[in-house]
Design a protein around this motif. Structure first.
Motif, PDB file in Angstrom:
ATOM      1  N   THR A  49       0.820  -1.177   0.000  1.00  0.00           N
ATOM      2  CA  THR A  49       0.000   0.000   0.000  1.00  0.00           C
ATOM      3  C   THR A  49       0.876   1.258   0.000  1.00  0.00           C
ATOM      4  O   THR A  49       2.029   1.198   0.397  1.00  0.00           O
ATOM      5  CB  THR A  49      -0.931   0.064   1.216  1.00  0.00           C
ATOM      6  N   GLU A  56       0.222   5.391   0.925  1.00  0.00           N
ATOM      7  CA  GLU A  56      -0.693   6.443   1.370  1.00  0.00           C
ATOM      8  C   GLU A  56      -0.286   7.771   0.741  1.00  0.00           C
ATOM      9  O   GLU A  56       0.853   8.208   0.848  1.00  0.00           O
ATOM     10  CB  GLU A  56      -0.719   6.577   2.886  1.00  0.00           C
ATOM     11  N   ASP A 111      -5.905   8.964   0.045  1.00  0.00           N
ATOM     12  CA  ASP A 111      -6.114   7.689  -0.648  1.00  0.00           C
ATOM     13  C   ASP A 111      -4.969   6.742  -0.314  1.00  0.00           C
ATOM     14  O   ASP A 111      -3.812   7.157  -0.187  1.00  0.00           O
ATOM     15  CB  ASP A 111      -6.172   7.881  -2.167  1.00  0.00           C
ATOM     16  N   GLU A 112      -5.304   5.478  -0.191  1.00  0.00           N
ATOM     17  CA  GLU A 112      -4.295   4.447   0.006  1.00  0.00           C
ATOM     18  C   GLU A 112      -4.314   3.549  -1.225  1.00  0.00           C
ATOM     19  O   GLU A 112      -5.325   2.902  -1.514  1.00  0.00           O
ATOM     20  CB  GLU A 112      -4.597   3.649   1.268  1.00  0.00           C
ATOM     21  N   ALA A 170      -7.614   2.468  -5.211  1.00  0.00           N
ATOM     22  CA  ALA A 170      -7.513   3.210  -3.960  1.00  0.00           C
ATOM     23  C   ALA A 170      -8.536   2.677  -2.968  1.00  0.00           C
ATOM     24  O   ALA A 170      -9.630   2.246  -3.357  1.00  0.00           O
ATOM     25  CB  ALA A 170      -7.749   4.698  -4.202  1.00  0.00           C
ATOM     26  N   ASN A 171      -8.138   2.699  -1.711  1.00  0.00           N
ATOM     27  CA  ASN A 171      -9.038   2.420  -0.593  1.00  0.00           C
ATOM     28  C   ASN A 171      -9.703   1.049  -0.701  1.00  0.00           C
ATOM     29  O   ASN A 171     -10.915   0.930  -0.791  1.00  0.00           O
ATOM     30  CB  ASN A 171     -10.059   3.546  -0.463  1.00  0.00           C
ATOM     31  N   ASP A 172      -8.860   0.016  -0.697  1.00  0.00           N
ATOM     32  CA  ASP A 172      -9.324  -1.377  -0.761  1.00  0.00           C
ATOM     33  C   ASP A 172     -10.165  -1.668  -1.998  1.00  0.00           C
ATOM     34  O   ASP A 172     -11.160  -2.382  -1.932  1.00  0.00           O
ATOM     35  CB  ASP A 172     -10.088  -1.752   0.508  1.00  0.00           C
TER      36      ASP A 172
END
Length: 147
Positions: free
Chosen positions: A18, A20, A97-98, A128-130
């Motif tokens: 990941t 960030e 956003d991750e 992004a975001n899982d």
């Protein structure tokens, strides 16, 4: 373990990451490489169609590349790339956003291969975001050494 061309199909369908994304990083990259207002002016960007400051697509590509190198290419006998096809930025990246990437082998270009290396058509999707949104989709033509 170094992954060579002849073993590459074992690594199909992998996910990495990941990463960030910070506002400071978006601003720094944009000021240096893509100084458009929606990348550099948080107040103006908040009132835009995006509703927030957004990362340059080129920044998104650079962050994706970092994830791909850290997650896989550093352990692969890569020799660079011949180019990119089908580059898309379906949704913008915003602060907080991750990111993660998912790679899929789209094929091997035997016509461009030699005894020293092969060419792998690698699809890379950054989400992004899982996986809530896709922020980059690309196909890279990567040279990978033979053992």
């Amino acid at each position: 373990m170094t992954v060579f061309f002849d073993d590459i199909d074992r690594w199909d369908g992998e996910s990495y990451g990941t990463y960030e994304v910070t506002e400071t990083e978006i601003l720094d990259f944009a000021e240096r490489y893509d100084p458009q207002w929606f990348h550099t002016d948080p107040d103006r960007a908040a009132d835009s169609i995006y509703g927030d400051l957004i990362a340059s697509g080129w920044h998104t590509a650079a962050m994706s590349m970092r994830l791909f190198v850290d997650g896989f290419l550093a352990e692969t006998a890569t020799l660079g790339a011949k180019g990119l096809d089908h580059l898309r930025w379906p949704k913008p990246v915003v602060p907080g956003d991750e990111l993660t990437i998912h790679s899929t082998i789209h094929g091997v270009d035997e016509a461009s291969s030699t005894d020293d290396y092969g060419v792998v058509r690698w699809g890379v999707e950054t989400t992004a975001n899982d996986g809530a949104k896709t922020v980059l989709a690309i196909e890279a033509l990567v040279l990978v050494a033979r053992e």
